[in-house]
Design an enzyme around this catalytic site. Structure first.
Site, short mmCIF file in Angstrom:
data_model
loop_
_atom_site.label_atom_id
_atom_site.label_comp_id
_atom_site.label_asym_id
_atom_site.label_seq_id
_atom_site.Cartn_x
_atom_site.Cartn_y
_atom_site.Cartn_z
N ASP A 88 -90.27 71.89 -64.04
CA ASP A 88 -89.82 70.99 -63.01
C ASP A 88 -89.71 69.64 -64.01
O ASP A 88 -90.39 69.50 -65.09
CB ASP A 88 -90.76 70.54 -61.97
CG ASP A 88 -92.06 70.29 -62.16
OD1 ASP A 88 -92.75 70.71 -63.24
OD2 ASP A 88 -92.63 69.21 -61.41
N ASP A 119 -90.26 66.62 -71.87
CA ASP A 119 -91.25 66.89 -70.77
C ASP A 119 -90.65 67.62 -69.61
O ASP A 119 -90.11 67.14 -68.55
CB ASP A 119 -91.63 65.56 -70.26
CG ASP A 119 -93.00 65.55 -69.41
OD1 ASP A 119 -93.64 66.57 -69.05
OD2 ASP A 119 -93.20 64.40 -68.70
N GLU A 153 -95.56 70.51 -61.67
CA GLU A 153 -96.47 69.62 -62.46
C GLU A 153 -96.31 68.31 -61.95
O GLU A 153 -97.37 67.48 -61.87
CB GLU A 153 -96.37 69.91 -63.94
CG GLU A 153 -97.49 69.56 -64.80
CD GLU A 153 -97.41 68.23 -65.21
OE1 GLU A 153 -98.27 67.53 -65.52
OE2 GLU A 153 -96.29 67.34 -65.05
N HIS A 213 -90.38 34.64 -37.91
CA HIS A 213 -89.77 33.66 -38.73
C HIS A 213 -90.92 32.81 -39.38
O HIS A 213 -91.76 32.48 -38.96
CB HIS A 213 -89.07 32.59 -37.54
CG HIS A 213 -88.38 31.70 -37.93
ND1 HIS A 213 -88.72 30.56 -38.72
CD2 HIS A 213 -86.89 31.54 -37.69
CE1 HIS A 213 -87.73 29.82 -38.74
NE2 HIS A 213 -86.52 30.47 -38.47
N THR A 315 -85.42 34.06 -44.15
CA THR A 315 -86.53 33.12 -44.22
C THR A 315 -87.55 34.10 -43.12
O THR A 315 -87.39 34.15 -41.85
CB THR A 315 -86.63 31.82 -43.70
OG1 THR A 315 -85.93 31.84 -42.44
CG2 THR A 315 -86.08 31.06 -44.63
N ARG A 328 -105.97 56.01 -64.33
CA ARG A 328 -106.29 57.03 -65.42
C ARG A 328 -107.88 57.15 -65.65
O ARG A 328 -108.60 55.87 -65.61
CB ARG A 328 -105.77 56.50 -66.73
CG ARG A 328 -104.08 56.50 -66.60
CD ARG A 328 -103.52 58.22 -66.38
NE ARG A 328 -102.19 57.88 -65.85
CZ ARG A 328 -101.18 59.04 -65.74
NH1 ARG A 328 -101.76 60.27 -66.01
NH2 ARG A 328 -100.36 58.77 -65.60
N HIS A 427 -90.15 60.19 -68.53
CA HIS A 427 -90.25 59.73 -67.16
C HIS A 427 -89.26 58.51 -67.01
O HIS A 427 -89.40 57.78 -66.13
CB HIS A 427 -91.64 59.19 -66.72
CG HIS A 427 -92.60 60.44 -66.47
ND1 HIS A 427 -93.77 60.31 -65.85
CD2 HIS A 427 -92.77 61.75 -67.04
CE1 HIS A 427 -94.51 61.66 -65.69
NE2 HIS A 427 -93.75 62.43 -66.58
N1 BES Z 1 -96.65 66.13 -69.91
C1 BES Z 1 -97.12 64.90 -69.33
C2 BES Z 1 -98.33 64.42 -69.78
C3 BES Z 1 -98.80 63.95 -71.18
C4 BES Z 1 -97.65 63.54 -72.03
C5 BES Z 1 -99.93 64.01 -71.64
C6 BES Z 1 -97.76 63.03 -73.10
C7 BES Z 1 -99.92 63.73 -72.90
C8 BES Z 1 -99.20 63.00 -73.70
C9 BES Z 1 -97.22 65.45 -67.79
O1 BES Z 1 -95.93 66.28 -67.55
C10 BES Z 1 -97.29 64.29 -66.70
O2 BES Z 1 -96.36 63.68 -66.60
N2 BES Z 1 -98.33 64.32 -66.05
C11 BES Z 1 -98.60 63.49 -65.16
C12 BES Z 1 -99.42 64.07 -64.34
C13 BES Z 1 -99.24 63.66 -62.73
C14 BES Z 1 -98.07 63.74 -62.13
C15 BES Z 1 -100.25 64.62 -61.96
C16 BES Z 1 -98.90 62.17 -65.62
O3 BES Z 1 -99.83 61.88 -66.45
O4 BES Z 1 -98.55 60.99 -64.88
MN MN Z 2 -95.16 67.35 -68.81
MN MN Z 3 -94.43 64.41 -67.10
#
Ligand code: BES
Ligand code: MN
Ligand code: MN
Length: 455
Positions: A88, A119, A153, A213, A315, A328, A427
């Site tokens: 995905d 990815d 994922e 308003h 407004t 994170r 992304h």
């Molecule tokens: N492949 C990534 C994670 C990643 C990329 C780790 C590069 C280290 C280096 C994975 O597909 C991802 O995007 N994970 C998400 C997790 C979430 C959706 C639960 C993330 O890290 O945001």
């Molecule tokens: Mn990934």
């Molecule tokens: Mn990803």
């Protein structure tokens, strides 16, 4: 291994065409309108396994299917390797920023551009071709091999832990190998030994029960957007520290040895800054950029929704506002514990005249994986042969929640051997995968099987 290398060299064009096929399928797991496409991608992966002579299944879940395949004829003395990947992808928006369509894979300047290129389609594809090369050249694999390629994922793998729990015997293995991370730099392969965890949540601040308003009511009632911004602004202090009580309580401090090792990495700070077009690199005081990205927890607003966002001016005082956040996490922070502390803090800091609700969305545990195992040695050998340079040991800032599940549920260690590059724009618009990563990855995955069999 020359037999295998020769075969890989002869099949380069076919590999690229096959990857283009897979990248053309918009398997966006989050959007209901792409459900059929997600399934098409699963079928595509399934058919690959069948055509190379593996036993393959499509296993239904409550949402998107898991593709499982295996070849277990290497015998009881050979190790068993489980490959994990995800077919995905993230949504491609904003579409107008792509130079070529996100699902019209295009090669420019030695890179293939498409959503999912790095990815994770381009990366797990390497392991498909590794198995295929062994089967075609030698008629067998040097190890017992299993594949678990999921389709959820990018939405937090909601159905994967239950699947793993229900298929413990099927998934039993000596090691899991995942290619879904990045190398340190072009020409510098890496083994990732730690990933950050995650907690994702949304908060909504509500005020009056309908929009007002801004002249008739402004100044006399609380504005939910103003309240929301006040809350967000208070979440970090002037040194970049997160102010939520207890947020850092379980954070495992980086060791001096680890900090020294990271300082020795050939990190080009200016190149990194210019690659993302940032004015400056800022973050928690007392830590380097790599430490901030790999070893420290974060809190970031990912989006804000509220009020009038159309053209021109209106407004109005909005009746509510929403913000989405990701944190994170690093060892030994637990997503549920941190989420509860955040929720308690937010509820206690709502400005007068507004109320707040918190909706947790998904999360994952941070991980540190063992680096002194035969499988890690096999990965090092494979990477140095494929990329012509020794692998460095690094951590990654992103999250792959299933790594903790493999360890907690199956008791199997993971090797993170990724082939992406730091500037792959995963992304984002114009996601790409360098062809050096693509072909190097296929070679590394192919050699890895031989090396791991010899340990
Ligand atoms: N492949 C990534 C994670 C990643 C990329 C780790 C590069 C280290 C280096 C994975 O597909 C991802 O995007 N994970 C998400 C997790 C979430 C959706 C639960 C993330 O890290 O945001
Ligand atoms: Mn990934
Ligand atoms: Mn990803």
């Amino acid at each position: 291994m020359e037999d295998l290398k020769g075969y890989l060299a002869q099949n380069k064009d076919r590999y690229l065409n096959e990857l283009k096929d897979l990248l053309s399928i918009p398997s966006v797991s989050t959007s209901a309108e792409h459900e059929g496409d997600v399934r098409r991608a699963a079928n595509w992966v399934h058919d690959q396994f069948v055509s190379m002579g593996l036993e393959a299944h499509i296993h239904e879940t409550e949402r998107h299917p898991v593709v499982y395949a295996q070849w277990l004829d290497a015998g009881p003395d050979a190790p068993t390797v489980l490959v994990y990947g995800h077919y995905d992808v993230q949504p491609p928006d904003p579409l107008d920023l792509w130079e070529t369509g996100p699902f019209e894979p295009t090669v420019r300047d030695g890179k293939i551009f498409a959503r999912g290129a790095t990815d994770d389609k381009g990366q797990f594809f390497a392991h498909l071709k590794a198995a295929e090369a062994h089967m075609k050249v030698r008629g067998k694999l040097p190890v017992n091999l299993k594949f678990l390629i999921e389709g959820e994922e990018e939405i937090g793998s909601p159905n994967l832990a239950p699947y793993i729990k229900a298929h413990k015997d099927q998934l039993a293995a000596d090691v899991v190998v995942i290619s879904d991370t990045s190398m340190f730099a072009e020409g510098v392969p890496a083994i990732v030994y730690g990933l950050r965890g995650l907690t994702y949540f949304e908060i909504t601040v509500e005020g009056p029960d309908h929009d007002l308003h801004s002249g008739l009511y402004g100044g006399a009632v609380a504005n939910p957007i103003n309240s929301l911004c006040q809350i967000i602004a208070g979440l970090k202090d002037e040194n970049g520290k997160i102010t939520i009580p207890g947020f850092y309580d379980e954070v495992r401090e980086l060791t001096d040895a680890e900090r020294e090792a990271w300082k020795k990495l050939p990190f080009d700070e200016e190149g990194f800054q210019s690659s993302i077009g940032a004015e400056a690199l800022v973050g928690e005081e007392g830590f380097t950029t790599l430490e901030r990205r790999w070893g420290r927890p974060t809190l970031d607003c990912n989006g804000i929704i509220g009020g009038f966002t159309g053209q021109g001016a209106k407004t109005v005082l909005p009746s509510k506002a929403t913000a989405k956040f990701s944190c994170r996490l690093v060892p030994d922070q637990e997503p549920e514990v941190i989420t509860a502390r955040i929720e308690a803090h937010l509820k206690a800091s709502v400005p007068e005249g507004t109320r707040l609700t918190v909706t947790p969305m998904h999360g994952g545990q941070p991980v540190i994986v063992n680096t002194d195992s035969p499988a890690v040695q096999a990965a090092r050998q494979a990477l140095s042969d494929a990329f012509g340079a020794e692998a460095v040991f690094i951590r990654g800032g992103g999250s792959i929640p299933v790594v903790a599940d493999f360890s907690n549920i199956l008791g199997v260690p993971t090797v993170l051997m990724g082939f992406g590059l730091p500037d792959d724009r995963l992304h984002s618009p114009n996601e790409k995968y360098n062809l050096t990563s693509f072909y190097g990855g296929i070679k590394a995955a192919t050699l890895f099987l031989d090396h791991v069999a010899n340990k």
